[in-house]
Scaffold this motif. Structure first.
Motif, short mmCIF file in Angstrom:
data_model
loop_
_atom_site.label_atom_id
_atom_site.label_comp_id
_atom_site.label_asym_id
_atom_site.label_seq_id
_atom_site.Cartn_x
_atom_site.Cartn_y
_atom_site.Cartn_z
N TRP A 1 -2.06 -20.60 -14.19
CA TRP A 1 -0.63 -21.28 -14.76
C TRP A 1 0.46 -20.19 -14.33
N VAL A 2 0.23 -18.79 -14.09
CA VAL A 2 1.29 -18.15 -13.68
C VAL A 2 1.70 -18.28 -12.49
N LEU B 1 3.74 -21.72 -12.20
CA LEU B 1 5.21 -21.36 -12.59
C LEU B 1 5.90 -20.79 -11.70
N THR C 1 1.99 -13.36 -20.57
CA THR C 1 2.14 -14.56 -20.04
C THR C 1 3.15 -15.83 -21.16
N SER D 1 6.45 -17.33 -19.93
CA SER D 1 6.56 -19.05 -20.26
C SER D 1 7.63 -19.40 -21.01
N GLY E 1 10.36 -19.27 -19.21
CA GLY E 1 10.55 -20.11 -18.08
C GLY E 1 10.81 -21.72 -18.64
N LEU F 1 5.86 -12.17 -15.47
CA LEU F 1 4.85 -12.84 -14.86
C LEU F 1 4.24 -12.22 -13.43
#
Length: 461
Positions: A302-303, A306, A360, A364, A367, A403
């Motif tokens: 996931w990181v 992104l 995270t 997120s 983000g 991140l």
């Protein structure tokens, strides 16, 4: 004074030479592709693909994942058959040659299906992408041959691979836009010659301080530095390597298990934990349960999705409405934030899975704000206010900082789990990037969901 004592404590028994070499080695991991991306504003006006080139590059980079896929499968089904050191030499040399050839042939075109195309640029980009993608599953596992403290230094170098080209491109003057007055004539009647003059602003890119060819030769020099660093890491007698009991030969650990580093370090991190805990799973050293392993790898994918693809693909949409200075400042400071996070992790190598999840979620969330501003482009929140530009720049800094620290945390955790864990770490990094690219490519390039607007003429209420 206390900081000096803290620094001395954490740098004891560390070799400065090894730190420098590990950093330079990590710098070669993505410096070529990162350099190509920041040079796009100078390349695009001179090739037939125009601004469709970023879309082509995204596809080519994902096709290049055949490299890490091959290495991962070899480690899984034929452990020890692949000479890791030889593979690294090959890909560094290939990247050096491809970058050097770009300096000569990036503008050359070939007629394909009746239209000119930059075949040389696209083919050489594929080789560069193969090199950089494969580095994720070869460079990182190689750090097992060094002492644990040099892993974060490697990550600093990986961050510098994005920072250094960005700084050079900034000096080069790439993408600097000036708004100039342009006068247009428009007829108001069909039967008379009367006309009115309308005044408008036109965006004009300023010429660079030096050519793209010089920039590609600079990238070639960086790859040569990476090659020299790798040679010295292998052969220089002063390099601080793991003792023989911790060495790996072609990716396979030797039989001796004496003085295992992870067993010595765990009590230091948690004094209430037994020095030789019962393995909780068959993954790596068995420190984590399968549920925790899945949790770590999901966060890793996931990181990286992104930070490597999803948000960078909309960076211009999120920042350009606030002005050219906001865009360049956010890009530069985000590039600085990556190695800064790695530097912080060098002195605070926290392994808390709870903290990993919290950072995270925070990253997120930031983000999500950046993505929302990109969706609202060319008229995002506070577009006419100075505070809007300040907030978007700070958002990019905190997003990358949080991140990037998570990525280093995971690298430190998996380093303790062994060579195979780091191979899977690199594979999951590429998998996350692949999923991110597959998601964003149709949204950005096919359906043109985002709108950048005109940097000189966009009017917002």
């Amino acid at each position: 004074m206390s900081f000096c004592l803290f620094l001395e404590k954490h740098t004891s028994n560390m070799s400065l030479l090894t730190h420098v070499l590990a950093c330079l080695f990590g710098m070669g991991s993505w410096v070529s592709i990162n350099g190509l991306w920041v040079e796009l504003p100078l390349i695009v006006p001179q090739i037939p693909e125009g601004w469709y080139l970023p879309s082509y590059l995204s596809i080519i980079i994902q096709m290049a994942n055949v490299g890490p896929l091959f290495v991962t499968l070899m480690h899984r089904f034929r452990p020890g058959a692949l000479n890791e050191t030889a593979v690294i030499y090959v890909i560094i040399c290939l990247g050096t040659v491809a970058t050097f050839l770009l300096g000569f042939f990036w503008k050359e075109t070939v007629v394909v299906a009746g239209a000119p195309h930059s075949v040389a640029l696209l083919v050489l980009t594929f080789f560069l992408a193969t090199v950089d993608c494969t580095s994720s599953v070869t460079f990182l596992p190689f750090t097992m041959r060094l002492k644990p403290q040099y892993l974060t230094t490697y990550y600093i170098g990986e961050g510098v691979s994005g920072l250094l080209p960005a700084l050079v491109a900034l000096v080069q003057g790439v993408g600097v836009v000036h708004c100039i007055n342009s006068t247009q004539s428009s007829n108001h009647t069909l039967n008379t010659s009367s006309s009115a003059l309308t005044f408008d602003l036109q965006a004009q890119y300023q010429p660079a301080n030096f050519s793209a060819e010089v920039f590609f030769f600079f990238l070639t020099a960086m790859m040569l530095v990476c090659l020299a660093a790798f040679l010295l890491l292998n052969y220089h007698p002063s390099v601080a390597r793991e003792p023989p009991s911790g060495r790996y030969t072609n990716g396979v650990k030797e039989k001796s298990h004496k003085n295992r580093k992870w067993a010595e370090q765990k009590p230091m991190m948690d004094p209430y934990k037994a020095a030789n805990p019962r393995p909780r799973s068959s993954f790596g050293a068995g420190t984590y349960s399968w549920m925790q392993v899945v949790y770590i790898f999901v966060i890793l994918a996931w990181v990286n999705a992104l930070t490597n693809v999803v948000l960078p693909s909309v960076q211009s949409y999120s920042c350009m409405p606030y002005g050219n200075n906001a865009y360049h400042l956010s890009a530069t400071m985000a590039a600085v934030s990556n190695p800064l996070a790695c530097f912080i992790a060098m002195f605070l190598p926290i392994r808390s899975l709870l903290l990993m999840g919290a950072l995270t979620v925070m990253g997120s969330g930031i983000g999500a704000y950046i993505m929302a501003m990109a969706v609202l482009s060319p008229c995002p929140l506070l577009v006419n206010e100075t505070s809007g530009g300040v907030i978007i720049v700070l958002a990019w800094i905190l997003f990358v900082l949080s991140l990037s620290y998570v990525k280093v945390m995971i690298g430190v955790i998996l380093r303790d789990e062994g060579h195979s864990a780091l191979v899977w770490c690199g594979a999951v990094v590429q998998l996350g990037s692949l999923v991110g690219a597959a998601t964003m490519f149709p949204v950005v390039s096919v359906y043109s969901y985002f709108s950048s607007g005109d940097p000189c003429n966009t009017k917002c209420p």
